[in-house]
Enzyme design. Structure first.
Site, PDB file in Angstrom:
ATOM      1  N   LYS A  21       0.834  -1.205   0.000  1.00  0.00           N
ATOM      2  CA  LYS A  21       0.000   0.000   0.000  1.00  0.00           C
ATOM      3  C   LYS A  21       0.870   1.257   0.000  1.00  0.00           C
ATOM      4  O   LYS A  21       0.628   2.185  -0.776  1.00  0.00           O
ATOM      5  CB  LYS A  21      -0.891  -0.064   1.246  1.00  0.00           C
ATOM      6  CG  LYS A  21      -1.903   1.023   1.375  1.00  0.00           C
ATOM      7  CD  LYS A  21      -3.026   0.588   2.293  1.00  0.00           C
ATOM      8  CE  LYS A  21      -2.729   0.718   3.770  1.00  0.00           C
ATOM      9  NZ  LYS A  21      -2.681   2.110   4.230  1.00  0.00           N
ATOM     10  N   ARG A  26       2.966   5.952  -3.277  1.00  0.00           N
ATOM     11  CA  ARG A  26       4.113   6.756  -3.720  1.00  0.00           C
ATOM     12  C   ARG A  26       4.352   6.613  -5.218  1.00  0.00           C
ATOM     13  O   ARG A  26       4.739   7.578  -5.891  1.00  0.00           O
ATOM     14  CB  ARG A  26       5.352   6.372  -2.907  1.00  0.00           C
ATOM     15  CG  ARG A  26       5.266   6.922  -1.469  1.00  0.00           C
ATOM     16  CD  ARG A  26       6.069   6.099  -0.500  1.00  0.00           C
ATOM     17  NE  ARG A  26       6.095   6.663   0.846  1.00  0.00           N
ATOM     18  CZ  ARG A  26       5.149   6.471   1.777  1.00  0.00           C
ATOM     19  NH1 ARG A  26       4.083   5.735   1.507  1.00  0.00           N
ATOM     20  NH2 ARG A  26       5.261   7.026   2.980  1.00  0.00           N
ATOM     21  N   SER A 167       7.273   9.530  11.827  1.00  0.00           N
ATOM     22  CA  SER A 167       6.153   9.237  10.929  1.00  0.00           C
ATOM     23  C   SER A 167       6.584   9.381   9.484  1.00  0.00           C
ATOM     24  O   SER A 167       7.037  10.444   9.061  1.00  0.00           O
ATOM     25  CB  SER A 167       5.002  10.208  11.228  1.00  0.00           C
ATOM     26  OG  SER A 167       4.114  10.256  10.125  1.00  0.00           O
ATOM     27  N   ASP A 314       2.172  -1.036  12.064  1.00  0.00           N
ATOM     28  CA  ASP A 314       0.879  -1.520  11.551  1.00  0.00           C
ATOM     29  C   ASP A 314       0.627  -2.986  11.902  1.00  0.00           C
ATOM     30  O   ASP A 314      -0.476  -3.489  11.711  1.00  0.00           O
ATOM     31  CB  ASP A 314       0.814  -1.354  10.027  1.00  0.00           C
ATOM     32  CG  ASP A 314       0.734   0.111   9.635  1.00  0.00           C
ATOM     33  OD1 ASP A 314       0.338   0.942  10.482  1.00  0.00           O
ATOM     34  OD2 ASP A 314       1.068   0.442   8.475  1.00  0.00           O
ATOM     35  N   LYS A 341      -4.378   5.870  14.956  1.00  0.00           N
ATOM     36  CA  LYS A 341      -4.504   5.173  13.660  1.00  0.00           C
ATOM     37  C   LYS A 341      -5.994   5.112  13.282  1.00  0.00           C
ATOM     38  O   LYS A 341      -6.796   5.856  13.826  1.00  0.00           O
ATOM     39  CB  LYS A 341      -3.874   3.783  13.742  1.00  0.00           C
ATOM     40  CG  LYS A 341      -2.365   3.821  13.970  1.00  0.00           C
ATOM     41  CD  LYS A 341      -1.639   4.402  12.777  1.00  0.00           C
ATOM     42  CE  LYS A 341      -0.138   4.432  12.989  1.00  0.00           C
ATOM     43  NZ  LYS A 341       0.554   5.168  11.920  1.00  0.00           N
TER      44      LYS A 341
END
Ligand code: S3P
Length: 431
Positions: A21, A26, A167, A314, A341
């Site tokens: 993902k 990107r 981040s 994640d 999140k």
């Protein structure tokens, strides 16, 4: 959608999860602003990546789907986007909203970015603050910290910025703005987060230097680049954990990106004694790739914290499932980012696994899990969080009895074929 799931007697086979993902977002965004034309294969078919593609099209970028699933041709705009005729909708996707905000900060027009209820409650001050310092005019609800965001872009100046959180979304937003800013942008990261933006910008002719945890980015244009998106390690993690915790299992997970800035999950599971083999390691499009084989394992508890956390952030919900089957007490700390999140993943993971009989406690910045070696199926809920829906499905595959998951459709945010893949692997485990 409600889904019922049962533990299969044996759990064996081969799976190819969707394209990564993060890399998909990107590949679309960077090729959208590059000069030239690019073919991308293996794009994630999830709703988050569709949100990025939709917003880019609304900004005038031509993206044509190819004949095969996950392929597209992107016609680069050389950085010249069009003012959108309506509000841009990032759906559930924090990556779409934050990266596009960085892109729009330098565009000489007005745009408004919004998203679903979850995304509108997630912190945007972390991008509004540095982008405003660079000269962008951004407003939002709650004193410019929540979407919808109204962005009046224009000429930007570079910044030297110490990031308060590790981040990749914040880093990438600033990098995208920095590509069109006057002067050199310097970022000081508190610890390493996924580096797909850096890799792709460099491969497309941009100038990014890494000096320890610092990044030095020079403005400049990019050249279009074909990308073969590797399989998503965050999606693979569900199959890996199911493979390890099921008593009679051997699962091969094909073509997975194992970029070290993402592969913290593998390091932790190996430290827990997991039988995971990396087969046919290779490199594709500047990203390391391998096939993963996970087999039934006796796991031991671990302590997870510090610099490791951003590299597996994640995967914590599914790691918590693994910890239920490990001997001893697993402690996860320094993971307060989980609270912002798609759901408050500390609370939702702890509450939902508790329903299944887990011995698990919430802490301010993580959780403690006492491995009991078993879970018992019952009714639970995804809280509209894709990763929680899939972590609960893994719990269902290794629990005694029947697990019923409300909100199971959330999986399609990152993994639309998830339930189909369970069915293919274990015909009969779903009803
Ligand atoms: C992402 C970065 C991470 C991750 C998210 C995808 C990305 O978020 O949780 O799922 O593609 O850059 P943060 O960068 O906010 O930690």
């Amino acid at each position: 959608m409600r889904q019922t799931i049962r533990k299969p007697r044996v759990h064996k086979g081969s799976i190819a999860p969707p394209g990564d993902k993060s890399v998909s977002h990107r590949a679309l965004i960077l090729n959208a602003i590059a000069g030239g034309t690019a073919k991308v294969t293996g794009l994630s078919g999830g709703e988050d990546v569709a949100s990025t593609a939709r917003c880019l099209r609304d900004l005038g970028v031509r993206i044509e789907p190819g004949d095969a699933e996950g392929t597209a041709t992107i016609f680069g705009s050389q950085g010249l986007l069009n003012e959108p005729g309506d509000i841009l909708d990032a759906g559930n996707s924090g990556t779409s909203m934050r990266l596009l905000a960085g892109l729009l900060a330098s565009q000489p027009f007005l745009s408004v970015l919004t998203g679903d209820r979850s995304l509108r409650s997630r912190p945007m001050g972390r991008i509004v603050h540095p982008l405003s310092q660079m000269g962008a005019h951004i407003q939002g609800r709650n004193n410019n910290t929540l979407a919808p965001l109204i962005i009046r872009g224009g000429s930007l100046k570079s910044i030297e910025y110490t990031m308060p959180v590790a981040s990749a979304q914040v880093k990438s937003a600033i990098m995208l703005a920095g590509l069109s800013a006057e002067g050199t942008t310097v970022l000081h990261q508190p610890s390493r987060s996924r580096d797909h933006t850096e890799r792709m910008v460099m491969a497309m002719g941009g100038s990014v230097q890494e000096d320890g945890l610092d990044l030095i980015l020079k403005p400049g244009s990019l050249s279009s680049m074909d990308v073969n998106v590797p399989g998503d390690i965050s999606s693979a993690a569900f199959w890996v954990v199911a493979g390890l915790c099921h008593p009679d299992s051997r699962i091969t997970i094909k073509d997975i990106g194992i970029n070290p800035s993402r592969a913290g999950i593998l390091e932790v599971l190996e430290a827990m004694g997991a039988r995971i083999t990396l087969e046919s390691p290779r490199s594709e499009g500047g990203e390391p790739v391998a096939d993963l084989v996970a087999e039934s394992s006796d796991l031991d508890a671990v302590e997870i914290g510090g610099d490791l956390v951003p590299r597996l952030i994640d995967e914590v919900p599914v790691l918590a499932v693994a910890a239920c089957f490990a001997k001893g007490t697993t402690v996860i700390r320094d993971a307060q980012e989980l609270r912002v999140k798609e759901s408050d993943r500390i609370r939702t993971t702890v509450n939902e696994l508790s329903r299944l009989g887990a011995s698990i406690e919430e802490t301010e910045d993580g959780m403690r899990i006492h491995g009991t070696g078993s879970l018992v199926g019952t009714r639970c809920a995804s809280h509209d969080d894709h990763r929680l829906a899939m972590a609960l499905a893994v719990a269902g595959l290794v629990s005694d009895g029947e697990t019923v998951i409300d909100g199971a459709q959330a999986a399609s945010i990152s993994y639309p074929q998830f339930w189909q893949h369970i069915r293919e692997l274990d015909e009969g485990s779903l009803s």
